[in-house]
Scaffold this active site. Structure first.
Site, PDB file in Angstrom:
ATOM      1  N   SER A   1      -4.981  -3.449  35.810  1.00 21.57           N
ATOM      2  CA  SER A   1      -6.402  -3.385  36.122  1.00 21.57           C
ATOM      3  C   SER A   1      -6.719  -2.235  37.072  1.00 21.57           C
ATOM      4  O   SER A   1      -7.686  -1.505  36.863  1.00 21.57           O
ATOM      5  CB  SER A   1      -6.876  -4.699  36.753  1.00 21.57           C
ATOM      6  OG  SER A   1      -6.854  -5.720  35.807  1.00 21.57           O
TER       7      SER A   1
ATOM      8  N   ASP B   1      -2.332  -6.624  40.370  1.00 18.81           N
ATOM      9  CA  ASP B   1      -2.561  -6.303  38.956  1.00 18.81           C
ATOM     10  C   ASP B   1      -2.752  -4.790  38.762  1.00 18.81           C
ATOM     11  O   ASP B   1      -3.857  -4.267  38.874  1.00 18.81           O
ATOM     12  CB  ASP B   1      -3.790  -7.097  38.484  1.00 18.81           C
ATOM     13  CG  ASP B   1      -4.117  -6.876  37.022  1.00 18.81           C
ATOM     14  OD1 ASP B   1      -3.476  -6.017  36.388  1.00 18.81           O
ATOM     15  OD2 ASP B   1      -5.027  -7.554  36.522  1.00 18.81           O
TER      16      ASP B   1
ATOM     17  N   TYR C   1      -7.145 -11.900  26.102  1.00 16.70           N
ATOM     18  CA  TYR C   1      -7.006 -10.684  25.304  1.00 16.70           C
ATOM     19  C   TYR C   1      -7.681 -10.865  23.944  1.00 16.70           C
ATOM     20  O   TYR C   1      -7.815 -11.983  23.460  1.00 16.70           O
ATOM     21  CB  TYR C   1      -5.527 -10.336  25.103  1.00 16.70           C
ATOM     22  CG  TYR C   1      -4.867  -9.860  26.367  1.00 16.70           C
ATOM     23  CD1 TYR C   1      -5.218  -8.637  26.938  1.00 16.70           C
ATOM     24  CD2 TYR C   1      -3.904 -10.632  27.001  1.00 16.70           C
ATOM     25  CE1 TYR C   1      -4.640  -8.208  28.101  1.00 16.70           C
ATOM     26  CE2 TYR C   1      -3.311 -10.206  28.182  1.00 16.70           C
ATOM     27  CZ  TYR C   1      -3.677  -8.993  28.724  1.00 16.70           C
ATOM     28  OH  TYR C   1      -3.107  -8.550  29.881  1.00 16.70           O
TER      29      TYR C   1
ATOM     30  N   GLN D   1      -4.372 -11.110  41.214  1.00 20.66           N
ATOM     31  CA  GLN D   1      -5.282  -9.970  41.064  1.00 20.66           C
ATOM     32  C   GLN D   1      -4.919  -8.790  41.957  1.00 20.66           C
ATOM     33  O   GLN D   1      -4.996  -7.639  41.541  1.00 20.66           O
ATOM     34  CB  GLN D   1      -6.695 -10.422  41.426  1.00 20.66           C
ATOM     35  CG  GLN D   1      -7.676 -10.209  40.321  1.00 20.66           C
ATOM     36  CD  GLN D   1      -9.017 -10.858  40.631  1.00 20.66           C
ATOM     37  OE1 GLN D   1      -9.162 -11.614  41.590  1.00 20.66           O
ATOM     38  NE2 GLN D   1      -9.988 -10.566  39.820  1.00 20.66           N
TER      39      GLN D   1
ATOM     40  N   ARG E   1      -2.649 -12.033  34.508  1.00 21.59           N
ATOM     41  CA  ARG E   1      -4.033 -11.632  34.831  1.00 21.59           C
ATOM     42  C   ARG E   1      -4.758 -12.844  35.405  1.00 21.59           C
ATOM     43  O   ARG E   1      -5.723 -13.342  34.833  1.00 21.59           O
ATOM     44  CB  ARG E   1      -4.740 -11.119  33.582  1.00 21.59           C
ATOM     45  CG  ARG E   1      -3.977 -10.138  32.716  1.00 21.59           C
ATOM     46  CD  ARG E   1      -3.645  -8.846  33.360  1.00 21.59           C
ATOM     47  NE  ARG E   1      -4.712  -7.889  33.570  1.00 21.59           N
ATOM     48  CZ  ARG E   1      -5.108  -6.959  32.709  1.00 21.59           C
ATOM     49  NH1 ARG E   1      -4.552  -6.891  31.525  1.00 21.59           N
ATOM     50  NH2 ARG E   1      -6.046  -6.098  33.016  1.00 21.59           N
TER      51      ARG E   1
HETATM   52  P1  NAD Z   1      -7.311  -4.232  27.035  1.00 18.91           P
HETATM   53  O1  NAD Z   1      -6.995  -2.944  27.701  1.00 18.91           O
HETATM   54  O2  NAD Z   1      -6.224  -5.030  26.447  1.00 18.91           O
HETATM   55  O3  NAD Z   1      -8.436  -3.960  25.911  1.00 18.91           O
HETATM   56  C1  NAD Z   1      -9.676  -3.343  26.252  1.00 18.91           C
HETATM   57  C2  NAD Z   1     -10.810  -4.040  25.520  1.00 18.91           C
HETATM   58  O4  NAD Z   1     -10.760  -3.686  24.129  1.00 18.91           O
HETATM   59  C3  NAD Z   1     -10.786  -5.542  25.568  1.00 18.91           C
HETATM   60  O5  NAD Z   1     -12.003  -6.007  26.112  1.00 18.91           O
HETATM   61  C4  NAD Z   1     -10.642  -5.968  24.099  1.00 18.91           C
HETATM   62  O6  NAD Z   1     -11.365  -7.147  23.796  1.00 18.91           O
HETATM   63  C5  NAD Z   1     -11.234  -4.788  23.385  1.00 18.91           C
HETATM   64  N1  NAD Z   1     -10.828  -4.657  21.967  1.00 18.91           N
HETATM   65  C6  NAD Z   1      -9.647  -4.930  21.383  1.00 18.91           C
HETATM   66  N2  NAD Z   1      -9.691  -4.665  20.050  1.00 18.91           N
HETATM   67  C7  NAD Z   1     -10.954  -4.203  19.793  1.00 18.91           C
HETATM   68  C8  NAD Z   1     -11.619  -3.756  18.616  1.00 18.91           C
HETATM   69  N3  NAD Z   1     -11.011  -3.741  17.432  1.00 18.91           N
HETATM   70  N4  NAD Z   1     -12.896  -3.344  18.742  1.00 18.91           N
HETATM   71  C9  NAD Z   1     -13.529  -3.352  19.939  1.00 18.91           C
HETATM   72  N5  NAD Z   1     -12.954  -3.769  21.072  1.00 18.91           N
HETATM   73  C10 NAD Z   1     -11.686  -4.188  21.017  1.00 18.91           C
HETATM   74  O7  NAD Z   1      -8.133  -5.177  28.030  1.00 18.91           O
HETATM   75  P2  NAD Z   1      -7.992  -5.345  29.596  1.00 18.91           P
HETATM   76  O8  NAD Z   1      -8.937  -4.432  30.256  1.00 18.91           O
HETATM   77  O9  NAD Z   1      -6.568  -5.284  29.989  1.00 18.91           O
HETATM   78  O10 NAD Z   1      -8.537  -6.816  29.775  1.00 18.91           O
HETATM   79  C11 NAD Z   1      -8.115  -7.863  28.924  1.00 18.91           C
HETATM   80  C12 NAD Z   1      -8.719  -9.172  29.370  1.00 18.91           C
HETATM   81  O11 NAD Z   1      -8.119  -9.614  30.571  1.00 18.91           O
HETATM   82  C13 NAD Z   1     -10.207  -9.159  29.649  1.00 18.91           C
HETATM   83  O12 NAD Z   1     -10.731 -10.387  29.243  1.00 18.91           O
HETATM   84  C14 NAD Z   1     -10.319  -9.067  31.115  1.00 18.91           C
HETATM   85  O13 NAD Z   1     -11.528  -9.562  31.646  1.00 18.91           O
HETATM   86  C15 NAD Z   1      -9.143  -9.941  31.485  1.00 18.91           C
HETATM   87  N6  NAD Z   1      -8.669  -9.656  32.824  1.00 18.91           N
HETATM   88  C16 NAD Z   1      -8.599 -10.699  33.704  1.00 18.91           C
HETATM   89  C17 NAD Z   1      -8.149 -10.454  34.993  1.00 18.91           C
HETATM   90  C18 NAD Z   1      -8.061 -11.573  35.998  1.00 18.91           C
HETATM   91  O14 NAD Z   1      -8.519 -12.652  35.728  1.00 18.91           O
HETATM   92  N7  NAD Z   1      -7.454 -11.354  37.131  1.00 18.91           N
HETATM   93  C19 NAD Z   1      -7.771  -9.192  35.380  1.00 18.91           C
HETATM   94  C20 NAD Z   1      -7.847  -8.154  34.443  1.00 18.91           C
HETATM   95  C21 NAD Z   1      -8.296  -8.409  33.162  1.00 18.91           C
END
Ligand code: NAD
Length: 374
Positions: free
Chosen positions: A133, A130, A228, A127, A122
């Site tokens: 996403s 990805d 994460y 990106q 990520r």
């Molecule tokens: P995910 O699908 O793994 O989880 C969704 C959300 O649920 C997350 O924000 C997580 O913090 C939250 N979560 C987990 N347990 C929880 C709980 N018990 N109660 C409430 N919320 C809870 O997440 P994702 O969408 O795949 O994204 C994960 C991370 O990766 C994020 O920080 C996102 O910004 C980052 N990300 C970065 C990039 C990049 O830099 N290119 C791209 C995609 C995602």
């Protein structure tokens, strides 16, 4: 190099790994593309469109699999189909590698280079490839559309001569990619939106979308180096549940999106929270495929709680907007191939030291090479 796009084997899968536009771009790069007859039909792409884009439509799936240099698909293949691949071929798809050790062994044994789309790092550089996403974004959008359709009221405020209708309340739990899009969609539809995540850093993002961030003091939570969420302690989970029960009881739609990468989804909405919700309200559990965030949610079912909410557990909601989900996934695949394409040798260069490849190549040259799955 010969690329093959088979029909998806998973019964409810509607997406296709490459759409005609990407086929055309790949053929311009110098690859030849074969598409199994009807592969794009569930996402509304006709064989004739693929032919026009330069693909060859094939009917003998086994032969095409055994001769392809690159096989691209959305879902993981069966063990039997892995054994049909040619040694040295590249296989690109979601693989669910944390739960598929047998499949990984089969790839290694066949000498295939298996790329796991969910393991693409990520990072800013990756990106454009990805797929977690690109698909989560659409799932987040559709979760709200689906929830609104199953709700017994409208989302926006309306002031009419017959009276004023207050906006519906939407509560989004988990503010990653899907959650942010769910918030934005619910706001666009006129709802009053609240959101919660264990990572405090998302508060600003929630506010910037015009929603309210629900503050529950859980003590130290934070996130991993990868961004994460960390797993919560039992005490933190109890505090979180108490804080959220009140918000759920006031909400018309609750969307849960909290996944823990590579592990079962945390149960966040307890049966007390479910039964505390209003009759006719709706819960959409986006984490249902990983076990669900909601007690009582069932994969691909809608569960009506007596005098309470209905819980929607449709898996892979992005597949319900298959045209755009395929378009985005196909772009991710094209961008991956294009990024590593070596025009001089007309091959995909596979330097396993590369920061993207070291993250997503699971097997190569007869063995499992990924650190986490060795
Ligand atoms: P995910 O699908 O793994 O989880 C969704 C959300 O649920 C997350 O924000 C997580 O913090 C939250 N979560 C987990 N347990 C929880 C709980 N018990 N109660 C409430 N919320 C809870 O997440 P994702 O969408 O795949 O994204 C994960 C991370 O990766 C994020 O920080 C996102 O910004 C980052 N990300 C970065 C990039 C990049 O830099 N290119 C791209 C995609 C995602």
């Amino acid at each position: 190099m010969r690329v093959f796009v088979p029909c998806e084997a998973f019964p409810s899968e509607t997406r296709v790994a490459l759409i005609p536009e990407s086929v055309q771009k790949l053929t311009s790069l110098g690859l030849s593309v074969e598409v199994e007859r009807g592969a794009g039909l569930d996402s509304y792409f006709l064989d004739t469109a693929y032919e026009k884009a330069g693909a060859l439509i094939v009917t003998d799936r086994s032969e095409a699999l055994s001769q392809a240099d690159v096989v691209v698909r959305v879902r993981k293949p069966s063990l039997e189909e892995v054994s049909q691949l040619k040694r040295g071929a590249l296989h690109i798809s979601f693989l669910d590698p944390f739960n598929e050790s047998e499949l990984i062994d089969a790839f290694a044994k066949t000498g295939v280079t298996a790329i796991s789309m969910e393991m693409i790092p990520r990072t800013t550089l990756a990106q454009k490839m990805d797929a977690l996403s690109s698909q989560a974004n659409l799932a987040g959008y559709f979760a709200v559309v689906k929830g609104a359709e199953r709700l017994n009221r409208i989302l926006p405020m309306m002031m009419t001569p017959a009276g004023t209708i207050a906006p519906s309340r939407v509560f989004v739990i988990g503010v990653g990619v899907a959650g942010l899009q769910a918030i934005a969609t619910a706001k666009r539809m006129g709802a009053r939106v609240e959101a919660f995540d264990t990572r405090p850093v998302v508060e600003e993002q929630v506010k910037s979308l015009g929603a309210k961030f629900v503050k529950i003091d859980l003590g130290d939570t934070g996130q991993t180096d990868q961004g994460y969420a960390k797993e919560l302690t039992a005490e933190q989970i109890q505090k979180q549940q108490d804080g959220m029960a009140k918000i759920c009881a006031q909400s018309d739609i609750v969307v849960t999106t909290a996944k823990l990468f590579g592990r079962p989804a945390p149960k966040i909405v307890t049966s007390e929270m479910v039964t505390g919700m209003k009759f006719g309200s709706v819960i959409v559990d986006l984490a249902v495929e990983g076990g669900g965030n909601v007690v009582g949610s069932k994969l691909d079912e809608e569960v009506q709680i007596e005098n309470g909410p209905r819980i929607i557990g449709t898996g892979a909601l992005e597949g319900r907007v298959a045209v755009h989900a395929s378009q985005m996934y196909s772009s991710n695949i094209y961008n991956f191939i294009e990024h590593f394409w070596d025009a001089e040798s007309s091959r995909i260069g596979l330097n396993l030291e590369d920061e993207i490849l070291s993250g997503c190549v699971i097997t190569n040259d007869g063995s499992t090479v990924h650190e986490q799955f060795k």
